[in-house]
Scaffold this motif. Sequence first.
Motif, PDB file in Angstrom:
ATOM      1  N   PHE A   1       0.838  -1.198   0.000  1.00  0.00           N
ATOM      2  CA  PHE A   1       0.000   0.000   0.000  1.00  0.00           C
ATOM      3  C   PHE A   1       0.874   1.249   0.000  1.00  0.00           C
ATOM      4  CE2 PHE A   1      -1.995  -3.427   2.444  1.00  0.00           C
ATOM      5  CZ  PHE A   1      -3.129  -3.640   1.677  1.00  0.00           C
ATOM      6  N   THR A   2       0.500   2.229  -0.810  1.00  0.00           N
ATOM      7  CA  THR A   2       1.253   3.481  -0.857  1.00  0.00           C
ATOM      8  C   THR A   2       0.575   4.574  -0.043  1.00  0.00           C
ATOM      9  OG1 THR A   2       0.156   4.101  -2.912  1.00  0.00           O
ATOM     10  CG2 THR A   2       2.288   2.981  -3.105  1.00  0.00           C
ATOM     11  N   ASN A  30      10.510   2.486   1.235  1.00  0.00           N
ATOM     12  CA  ASN A  30      10.487   2.716  -0.222  1.00  0.00           C
ATOM     13  C   ASN A  30       9.104   3.162  -0.701  1.00  0.00           C
ATOM     14  OD1 ASN A  30      13.199   1.868  -0.383  1.00  0.00           O
ATOM     15  ND2 ASN A  30      12.547  -0.257  -0.499  1.00  0.00           N
ATOM     16  N   ASP A  31       8.499   4.084   0.036  1.00  0.00           N
ATOM     17  CA  ASP A  31       7.195   4.668  -0.301  1.00  0.00           C
ATOM     18  C   ASP A  31       6.046   3.670  -0.286  1.00  0.00           C
ATOM     19  OD1 ASP A  31       8.163   7.281  -0.549  1.00  0.00           O
ATOM     20  OD2 ASP A  31       8.812   6.908  -2.611  1.00  0.00           O
ATOM     21  N   GLU A  32       6.213   2.534   0.400  1.00  0.00           N
ATOM     22  CA  GLU A  32       5.140   1.554   0.543  1.00  0.00           C
ATOM     23  C   GLU A  32       5.020   1.126   2.000  1.00  0.00           C
ATOM     24  OE1 GLU A  32       5.042  -0.824  -3.682  1.00  0.00           O
ATOM     25  OE2 GLU A  32       6.097  -1.742  -2.007  1.00  0.00           O
ATOM     26  N   TYR A  33       3.771   0.922   2.436  1.00  0.00           N
ATOM     27  CA  TYR A  33       3.530   0.419   3.784  1.00  0.00           C
ATOM     28  C   TYR A  33       3.524  -1.100   3.750  1.00  0.00           C
ATOM     29  CZ  TYR A  33       2.336   5.127   5.175  1.00  0.00           C
ATOM     30  OH  TYR A  33       2.385   6.475   5.442  1.00  0.00           O
ATOM     31  N   ARG A  34       4.375  -1.701   4.561  1.00  0.00           N
ATOM     32  CA  ARG A  34       4.481  -3.159   4.637  1.00  0.00           C
ATOM     33  C   ARG A  34       4.159  -3.606   6.055  1.00  0.00           C
ATOM     34  NH1 ARG A  34       7.584  -5.245   0.243  1.00  0.00           N
ATOM     35  NH2 ARG A  34       8.403  -3.570  -1.025  1.00  0.00           N
ATOM     36  N   GLN A  35       3.375  -4.662   6.147  1.00  0.00           N
ATOM     37  CA  GLN A  35       2.993  -5.169   7.466  1.00  0.00           C
ATOM     38  C   GLN A  35       4.226  -5.692   8.202  1.00  0.00           C
ATOM     39  OE1 GLN A  35      -0.590  -7.654   7.904  1.00  0.00           O
ATOM     40  NE2 GLN A  35       0.709  -9.031   9.073  1.00  0.00           N
ATOM     41  N   GLN A  36       4.354  -5.291   9.457  1.00  0.00           N
ATOM     42  CA  GLN A  36       5.480  -5.709  10.281  1.00  0.00           C
ATOM     43  C   GLN A  36       5.047  -6.621  11.427  1.00  0.00           C
ATOM     44  OE1 GLN A  36       8.877  -4.753   9.648  1.00  0.00           O
ATOM     45  NE2 GLN A  36       7.834  -4.317   7.729  1.00  0.00           N
ATOM     46  N   ALA A  37       3.826  -6.415  11.927  1.00  0.00           N
ATOM     47  CA  ALA A  37       3.355  -7.212  13.065  1.00  0.00           C
ATOM     48  C   ALA A  37       1.839  -7.209  13.086  1.00  0.00           C
ATOM     49  CB  ALA A  37       3.893  -6.622  14.367  1.00  0.00           C
ATOM     50  N   LYS A  38       1.285  -8.232  13.758  1.00  0.00           N
ATOM     51  CA  LYS A  38      -0.168  -8.271  13.917  1.00  0.00           C
ATOM     52  C   LYS A  38      -0.517  -9.008  15.194  1.00  0.00           C
ATOM     53  CE  LYS A  38      -1.193 -12.442  11.238  1.00  0.00           C
ATOM     54  NZ  LYS A  38      -1.967 -12.977  10.125  1.00  0.00           N
ATOM     55  N   PHE A  39      -1.671  -8.646  15.734  1.00  0.00           N
ATOM     56  CA  PHE A  39      -2.228  -9.331  16.895  1.00  0.00           C
ATOM     57  C   PHE A  39      -3.701  -9.558  16.608  1.00  0.00           C
ATOM     58  CE2 PHE A  39      -4.575  -9.161  20.913  1.00  0.00           C
ATOM     59  CZ  PHE A  39      -4.043 -10.277  21.531  1.00  0.00           C
TER      60      PHE A  39
END
Length: 97
Positions: free
Chosen positions: A2-3, A64-73
């Motif tokens: 996602f940007t 790099n101008d994109e949102y990347r998932q790092q963690a989740k609960f």
Amino acid sequence: MFTDIDDITINYEEEGVQVIKELDKVVLSRGAWVTVIFRYRQWDQAKEDYGPDRFTIRRYRKMNDEYRQQAKFNISSVDQARKIVEALSGWIEEAES
């Protein structure tokens, strides 16, 4: 990926079936690290219907101008969500006293 924060979703489709159906979301924090809480329902193949409401909190990092998932609960039930709300409410009340 996602940007834009507002485009972040957990909707997921597999073989023409929407497996994860996002019902709502709230962005809790913005910036290089984004925190979002989602309300969703998951497809139950055995029942051929969506299961009960569930909740998930996810953290995304902008790289790099994109949102990347790092963690989740994942919060798997309304009962578990209530217990989390009760614990947080109690702690917030104590902290404000």
